[in-house]
Design an enzyme around this catalytic site. Structure first.
Site, short mmCIF file in Angstrom:
data_model
loop_
_atom_site.label_atom_id
_atom_site.label_comp_id
_atom_site.label_asym_id
_atom_site.label_seq_id
_atom_site.Cartn_x
_atom_site.Cartn_y
_atom_site.Cartn_z
CD GLU A 51 -1.38 -2.33 2.09
OE1 GLU A 51 -0.18 -2.66 1.94
OE2 GLU A 51 -2.16 -2.95 2.83
CG LEU A 203 19.02 -29.77 -0.72
CD1 LEU A 203 18.57 -29.70 0.74
CD2 LEU A 203 18.17 -30.81 -1.45
CD GLU A 284 14.10 -31.35 -3.11
OE1 GLU A 284 14.85 -32.17 -3.64
OE2 GLU A 284 13.95 -30.19 -3.53
N1 LIG Z 1 13.80 -40.53 -5.08
C1 LIG Z 1 13.66 -39.52 -4.25
O1 LIG Z 1 12.79 -38.66 -4.40
C2 LIG Z 1 14.58 -39.42 -3.07
C3 LIG Z 1 14.61 -38.24 -2.34
C4 LIG Z 1 15.45 -38.17 -1.23
C5 LIG Z 1 16.19 -39.26 -0.86
N2 LIG Z 1 16.14 -40.39 -1.59
C6 LIG Z 1 16.92 -41.56 -1.19
O2 LIG Z 1 16.47 -41.95 0.10
C7 LIG Z 1 17.57 -42.52 0.80
C8 LIG Z 1 17.68 -41.85 2.16
O3 LIG Z 1 16.50 -42.10 2.89
P1 LIG Z 1 16.60 -42.47 4.42
O4 LIG Z 1 15.24 -42.85 4.85
O5 LIG Z 1 17.72 -43.37 4.63
O6 LIG Z 1 17.04 -41.09 5.07
P2 LIG Z 1 16.33 -39.71 5.38
O7 LIG Z 1 14.87 -39.86 5.49
O8 LIG Z 1 16.87 -38.71 4.42
O9 LIG Z 1 16.95 -39.40 6.77
C9 LIG Z 1 16.66 -40.20 7.87
C10 LIG Z 1 17.35 -39.57 9.04
O10 LIG Z 1 16.73 -38.32 9.32
C11 LIG Z 1 16.75 -38.12 10.71
N3 LIG Z 1 15.37 -38.14 11.16
C12 LIG Z 1 14.26 -38.42 10.45
N4 LIG Z 1 13.18 -38.31 11.22
C13 LIG Z 1 13.62 -37.96 12.45
C14 LIG Z 1 12.98 -37.70 13.68
N5 LIG Z 1 11.66 -37.78 13.83
N6 LIG Z 1 13.76 -37.37 14.74
C15 LIG Z 1 15.09 -37.29 14.59
N7 LIG Z 1 15.75 -37.52 13.47
C16 LIG Z 1 15.01 -37.85 12.40
C17 LIG Z 1 17.56 -39.25 11.30
O11 LIG Z 1 18.89 -38.77 11.25
P3 LIG Z 1 20.16 -39.38 12.05
O12 LIG Z 1 20.45 -40.66 11.38
O13 LIG Z 1 21.23 -38.36 11.83
O14 LIG Z 1 19.76 -39.49 13.45
C18 LIG Z 1 17.28 -40.36 10.30
O15 LIG Z 1 18.20 -41.39 10.33
C19 LIG Z 1 18.79 -42.33 -0.06
O16 LIG Z 1 19.04 -43.55 -0.74
C20 LIG Z 1 18.38 -41.25 -1.04
O17 LIG Z 1 19.07 -41.39 -2.26
C21 LIG Z 1 15.35 -40.51 -2.68
#
Ligand SMILES: NC(=O)c1ccc[n+]([C@@H]2O[C@H](COP(=O)([O-])OP(=O)(O)OC[C@H]3O[C@@H](n4cnc5c(N)ncnc54)[C@H](OP(=O)(O)O)[C@@H]3O)[C@@H](O)[C@H]2O)c1
Length: 352
Positions: A51, A203, A284
């Site tokens: 505004e 990112l 993501e």
């Molecule tokens: N295709 C796609 O769109 C896509 C996108 C992204 C990732 N990816 C793939 O997904 C895989 C990774 O997935 P991911 O499940 O292993 O890992 P993630 O979801 O990226 O991360 C999991 C980590 O996040 C933290 N976390 C999540 N929720 C939490 C909570 N409530 N409290 C505290 N910490 C929390 C913890 O970290 P800490 O371990 O440090 O405690 C946990 O181990 C990779 O292979 C990647 O390439 C694919």
């Protein structure tokens, strides 16, 4: 004067900007002959409101004019004085506003102040249209939380990565470019520490025609060791972590309390991010973080890219959690389905 057309003009002025935690607002001033004499947008928090910008441009032409503004003018002192005072002082005759501001400091108060000063006030003209131009602002003022959009790229049979963690690239270039457009629109992009360790993502928005503004990167960790070197540390990533956990050089810790299950209290973590002006957050992945946010009821909407690829087996799914029984599924509304090259883009939001 065509109020609907002028409201659309005000929204077009507002939409390119990122003023969160303030709302995106645009304003247009027209004289009695319908000529535009001033217009403006709220460009960034701390900068003048739309505004004010429009009134400054109109100068004396504001006397006896009509102002069309996308949101009800503010009536409170923030970092800048109330817009209602400026509108009254400028001699505006009529104010047409697009939407009621749900912020309790404004809600109805702005319109009321103007009416008390003898200004004709018309509105809200199109609440739905205006909310669509800045959904995160309205969501935040109603819930205290940022609007969370979950982005995932999966094979046609729902896997976001293979068992060895490889996921680049499941989708083709058109879908990936669309993902960059999503990043360009939000305040911040969030990943779990698992994705950071697996992919070392940047990112950033990597599009040819981009302003250069980059979303704030956010990492969520439960406290397991983080790599000392990562591209996100060079970008000053925020790290949601249990209190007292050290974070690598370059990163900034955002301490978040833990729940009985040992996980972070993500709801309060998100409220803290909103407090810092991050109202629009793109998540993501990966599956672990998505599952945590989903279980806590914090995911509002999403974009799922389904690739022209079949995994043909069990890998890592969008949500890394067990689905015990059909009744636990949550209804979502499919908003739009688009074909992008050899992939599908499915936009959805929580039903209701
Ligand atoms: N295709 C796609 O769109 C896509 C996108 C992204 C990732 N990816 C793939 O997904 C895989 C990774 O997935 P991911 O499940 O292993 O890992 P993630 O979801 O990226 O991360 C999991 C980590 O996040 C933290 N976390 C999540 N929720 C939490 C909570 N409530 N409290 C505290 N910490 C929390 C913890 O970290 P800490 O371990 O440090 O405690 C946990 O181990 C990779 O292979 C990647 O390439 C694919």
């Amino acid at each position: 004067m065509d109020p609907a057309r002028l409201l659309q003009r005000a929204l077009d002025l507002a939409v390119p900007h990122h003023p969160h935690p303030n709302p995106r607002v645009g304003a247009v001033i027209v004289d009695h002959a319908g000529r535009i004499t001033g217009e403006g947008a709220h460009v960034a928090a701390g900068e003048p409101h739309a505004e004010r910008v429009a009134l400054d441009e109109a100068g004396d032409a504001a006397i006896g004019s009509t102002m069309v503004v996308s949101l009800e003018p503010c009536a409170h002192h923030g970092r800048t004085p109330p817009c209602t005072d400026a509108i009254v002082a400028a001699g505006v005759r009529t104010v047409v506003f697009g939407a009621v501001d749900p912020d309790p400091r404004v809600a109805g108060e702005g319109a009321e102040r103007l009416r008390q000063a003898g200004i004709e006030v018309i509105g809200p003209l199109d609440q739905h249209l205006v909310e669509g131009a800045d959904p995160a602002y309205f969501h935040h003022r109603r819930t205290g939380l940022p609007l969370l959009t979950l982005k995932a790229a999966a094979t046609l049979d729902g896997q976001i990565a293979a068992l060895d963690g490889t996921s680049r690239w499941i989708t083709g270039p058109a879908a990936r470019a669309d993902g960059h457009l999503l990043r360009a629109r939000v305040d911040a992009v969030m990943v779990g520490a698992g994705t950071l360790r697996a992919d070392d993502p940047e990112l950033t928005v990597r599009l040819e025609a981009h302003s250069g503004r980059q979303p704030v990167p956010i990492v969520v960790t439960g406290g397991e060791p983080l790599p000392a070197q990562a591209r996100l540390w060079a970008r000053g990533a925020l790290v949601l972590a249990p209190p007292g956990r050290p974070v690598p050089e370059g990163a900034e810790a955002v301490p978040v309390g833990t729940l009985a299950d040992g996980g972070l209290d993500l709801r309060s973590g998100l409220a803290e991010l909103a407090h810092r002006g991050l109202l629009d957050i793109l998540v993501e992945g990966g599956g672990g973080l998505a599952a945590s946010l989903w279980s806590a009821g914090l995911v509002d909407q999403g974009v799922l890219y389904l690739a022209g690829m079949l995994a043909g087996g069990r890998g890592r799914s969008v949500f890394d959690r067990a689905w015990e029984t059909l009744a636990d599924g949550i209804a979502v509304e499919i908003v739009e389905v688009t074909r992008l090259g050899s992939d599908l883009r499915i936009e959805w939001r929580r039903a209701g």
